[in-house]
Design a protein around this motif. Structure first.
Motif, mmCIF file in Angstrom:
data_model
loop_
_atom_site.group_PDB
_atom_site.id
_atom_site.type_symbol
_atom_site.label_atom_id
_atom_site.label_comp_id
_atom_site.label_asym_id
_atom_site.label_seq_id
_atom_site.Cartn_x
_atom_site.Cartn_y
_atom_site.Cartn_z
ATOM 1 N N ASP A 183 12.096 16.061 -0.690
ATOM 2 C CA ASP A 183 10.600 15.860 -0.712
ATOM 3 C C ASP A 183 9.627 15.350 -0.281
ATOM 4 O OD1 ASP A 183 10.932 16.593 -3.786
ATOM 5 O OD2 ASP A 183 11.587 14.763 -4.724
ATOM 6 N N ALA A 184 10.217 14.270 0.649
ATOM 7 C CA ALA A 184 9.148 13.715 1.102
ATOM 8 C C ALA A 184 8.837 15.249 2.499
ATOM 9 C CB ALA A 184 10.387 12.538 2.583
ATOM 10 N N VAL A 185 9.538 15.382 3.035
ATOM 11 C CA VAL A 185 9.022 17.230 4.130
ATOM 12 C C VAL A 185 8.057 17.675 2.760
ATOM 13 C CG1 VAL A 185 10.093 19.146 5.077
ATOM 14 C CG2 VAL A 185 11.222 17.048 5.527
ATOM 15 N N ALA A 186 8.493 17.844 1.848
ATOM 16 C CA ALA A 186 7.356 19.346 1.044
ATOM 17 C C ALA A 186 6.679 18.228 0.767
ATOM 18 C CB ALA A 186 8.425 19.331 -0.431
ATOM 19 N N HIS A 187 5.867 17.322 0.646
ATOM 20 C CA HIS A 187 4.978 16.706 -0.330
ATOM 21 C C HIS A 187 3.880 15.904 1.051
ATOM 22 C CE1 HIS A 187 5.633 18.384 -4.196
ATOM 23 N NE2 HIS A 187 6.980 17.608 -3.225
ATOM 24 N N PHE A 188 4.620 15.572 2.362
ATOM 25 C CA PHE A 188 4.426 14.217 2.423
ATOM 26 C C PHE A 188 3.390 14.831 4.373
ATOM 27 C CE2 PHE A 188 5.706 11.566 0.398
ATOM 28 C CZ PHE A 188 5.320 10.342 0.040
ATOM 29 N N ASN A 232 18.615 11.092 0.231
ATOM 30 C CA ASN A 232 18.800 11.813 -0.808
ATOM 31 C C ASN A 232 16.895 12.134 -0.853
ATOM 32 O OD1 ASN A 232 17.504 9.611 -1.997
ATOM 33 N ND2 ASN A 232 19.944 9.790 -3.469
ATOM 34 N N LYS A 233 16.555 11.898 -0.780
ATOM 35 C CA LYS A 233 14.684 12.328 -0.988
ATOM 36 C C LYS A 233 13.807 12.593 0.382
ATOM 37 C CE LYS A 233 14.449 9.408 -3.956
ATOM 38 N NZ LYS A 233 14.110 7.745 -4.352
ATOM 39 N N ASN A 281 3.994 3.732 0.073
ATOM 40 C CA ASN A 281 6.038 3.981 0.154
ATOM 41 C C ASN A 281 6.775 4.001 -0.341
ATOM 42 O OD1 ASN A 281 5.605 1.816 -1.341
ATOM 43 N ND2 ASN A 281 6.104 0.029 -0.009
ATOM 44 N N ARG A 282 6.875 5.186 -1.211
ATOM 45 C CA ARG A 282 7.900 4.899 -1.615
ATOM 46 C C ARG A 282 7.681 7.275 -2.595
ATOM 47 N NH1 ARG A 282 11.398 1.490 -5.082
ATOM 48 N NH2 ARG A 282 11.365 -0.529 -4.110
ATOM 49 N N VAL A 283 8.667 7.822 -2.415
ATOM 50 C CA VAL A 283 8.511 9.390 -2.586
ATOM 51 C C VAL A 283 7.945 9.857 -4.029
ATOM 52 C CG1 VAL A 283 9.397 10.706 -2.236
ATOM 53 C CG2 VAL A 283 10.088 9.318 -0.204
ATOM 54 N N GLN A 284 8.693 8.856 -5.054
ATOM 55 C CA GLN A 284 9.133 9.172 -6.178
ATOM 56 C C GLN A 284 7.375 8.419 -6.619
ATOM 57 O OE1 GLN A 284 11.573 10.728 -5.043
ATOM 58 N NE2 GLN A 284 11.229 12.378 -6.957
ATOM 59 N N GLU A 285 7.306 8.381 -6.345
ATOM 60 C CA GLU A 285 5.846 6.521 -7.073
ATOM 61 C C GLU A 285 4.558 7.395 -5.687
ATOM 62 O OE1 GLU A 285 5.384 3.076 -5.342
ATOM 63 O OE2 GLU A 285 3.333 2.710 -5.939
ATOM 64 N N ALA A 286 4.689 7.609 -5.574
ATOM 65 C CA ALA A 286 3.862 8.657 -4.429
ATOM 66 C C ALA A 286 3.530 10.328 -4.819
ATOM 67 C CB ALA A 286 4.112 9.350 -3.517
ATOM 68 N N LEU A 287 4.551 10.823 -5.261
ATOM 69 C CA LEU A 287 3.877 12.140 -6.053
ATOM 70 C C LEU A 287 3.209 11.966 -7.344
ATOM 71 C CD1 LEU A 287 7.445 14.157 -4.979
ATOM 72 C CD2 LEU A 287 5.271 14.152 -4.050
ATOM 73 N N ALA A 288 3.701 11.232 -8.232
ATOM 74 C CA ALA A 288 3.337 10.711 -9.265
ATOM 75 C C ALA A 288 1.721 10.489 -9.532
ATOM 76 C CB ALA A 288 4.276 9.659 -10.175
ATOM 77 N N ARG A 289 1.738 9.560 -8.383
ATOM 78 C CA ARG A 289 0.037 9.159 -8.082
ATOM 79 C C ARG A 289 -0.881 10.256 -7.756
ATOM 80 N NH1 ARG A 289 1.110 4.805 -5.624
ATOM 81 N NH2 ARG A 289 0.831 3.235 -7.463
ATOM 82 N N TRP A 290 -0.339 11.113 -7.068
ATOM 83 C CA TRP A 290 -1.133 12.374 -6.160
ATOM 84 C C TRP A 290 -0.932 13.671 -7.102
ATOM 85 C CZ3 TRP A 290 -4.999 10.482 -3.713
ATOM 86 C CH2 TRP A 290 -5.054 9.225 -3.067
ATOM 87 N N ALA A 291 0.269 13.870 -7.733
ATOM 88 C CA ALA A 291 0.481 15.093 -8.323
ATOM 89 C C ALA A 291 -0.890 15.462 -8.814
ATOM 90 C CB ALA A 291 1.414 15.083 -9.494
ATOM 91 N N GLY A 292 -1.445 16.970 -8.614
ATOM 92 C CA GLY A 292 -2.119 16.924 -9.323
ATOM 93 C C GLY A 292 -3.753 17.479 -8.848
ATOM 94 N N LYS A 293 -3.641 15.777 -7.608
ATOM 95 C CA LYS A 293 -4.955 15.225 -7.275
ATOM 96 C C LYS A 293 -5.331 15.962 -5.767
ATOM 97 C CE LYS A 293 -5.891 11.500 -9.822
ATOM 98 N NZ LYS A 293 -4.252 11.417 -10.612
#
Ligand code: PLP
Length: 222
Positions: free
Chosen positions: A92-97, A88-89, A59-71
Motif C-alpha cells: 500500500d505504501a508503494v502504491a499510494h505514497f 506488510n504495508k 505517519n500511518r498508511v491506513q489512516e492516510a488512505l482513508a483521509r486522502w481517498a478520493g481527494k
C-alpha cells in the motif's frame, strides 16, 4: 478543540520558511514544506489545500488512505510517509505514497524493492537515521548508516535520495541536524528531511531541504 478553518497557520509557516531560508543565504524554493496532516480533521486540511499546498505528510498508511481517498481531484498531490512502515504495508505504501521517508532496515528494503518491481512504481526514498540512538525510535543508528545506505543501493537496487531524522525531544536539535547532514554528504545524498513545528527554522539553517510541519500549520492535533 478543532483548528479554525483558515489557512492562517499555513501562511505564517510559509513566510517563516522563506525568512529562514533567506537568512541562511538559500532560496525559499530550496525548502519544501511537508504539511503533516496526520490526526487532523478535514476542516483543518481543506483551507490549506485551497491555499495551494500539495505536499502532505502522514505517519500511518491506513489512516492516510482513508483521509486522502478520493481527494486526488486536487491534482498534483504528493503524500510523504513519515511514520514507521511495517513490511506488510509496503504494498500500500508503494502504491499510494510519492515519498517514503522511513526506510531503516534490510527487511523493509527488500519488501519495498519487491513492490517497486511488481508495481512498476517507484516512490522517492529517504533513509531514517536515529541520530539520538533512542531505543524507542525507529531509524538506523549513525554508526550503521553508511553500510545500510550501501546495502540499499547495492543489494536491493534502490536509489535513496536523502536522509530523515527526528531529534530526541528536550535536546537541542542543531547537533542532530548537523550529524544528519554529515552522513548525507559523505554518502552523496542531497536531500535532508529535518525540522518540525518547534525547530524547522533551525533545520533550515543546517541545510534542511524539506521540513515536516504539522501543528504550526493546522493547529494542535485532536
Ligand atoms: C507528527 C510528526 C511531525 C510534525 O510534528 P509537529 O510538531 O506537529 O510539527 C513531523 N515529523 C514526524 C515524523 C511526525 O511524526
Amino acid at each position: 478543540m478543532s483548528a479554525a478553518p483558515t489557512a492562517q497557520g499555513y501562511d505564517d509557516v510559509v513566510a517563516r520558511i522563506a525568512r529562514a531560508a533567506q537568512a541562511a543565504g538559500r532560496l525559499a524554493g530550496a525548502v519544501t514544506l511537508v504539511a503533516v496532516s496526520k490526526q487532523q480533521p478535514w476542516e483543518a486540511i481543506e483551507p490549506v489545500l485551497a491555499a495551494g499546498q500539495r505536499v502532505f505528510g502522514e505517519n500511518r498508511v491506513q489512516e492516510a488512505l482513508a483521509r486522502w481517498a478520493g481527494k486526488t481531484a486536487a491534482g498534483g498531490l504528493t503524500l510523504h510517509l513519515i511514520g514507521p512502515l511495517q513490511t506488510n504495508k509496503a504494498k500500500d505504501a508503494v502504491a499510494h505514497f510519492g515519498v517514503i521517508e522511513t526506510l531503516d532496515r534490510e527487511k523493509l528494503a527488500r519488501a519495498l524493492a519487491d513492490e517497486v518491481q511488481k508495481q512498476g512504481r517507484t516512490p522517492r526514498l529517504y533513509i531514517q537515521v536515529n541520530t539520538g540512538e533512542e531505543a524507542q525510535k525507529a531509524g538506523v543508528i549513525p554508526a550503521e548508516a553508511d553500510a545500510f545506505i550501501a546495502a540499499v543501493r547495492g543489494a536491493y537496487g534502490l536509489t535513496p535520495e536523502g536522509l530523515m531524522c527526528i531529534p530526541p525531544a528536550g535536546e537541542p536539535a542543531g547537533p542532530h541536524f548537523a550529524l544528519l547532514r554529515k552522513i548525507a554528504e559523505r554518502n552523496g545524498l542531497s536531500k535532508l528531511s529535518m525540522g518540525m513545528s518547534g525547530d524547522f527554522e533551525t533545520a533550515i539553517r543546517f541545510g534542511a531541504t524539506s521540513v515536516r510541519v504539522g501543528s504550526a500549520v493546522f493547529g494542535a492535533r485532536g
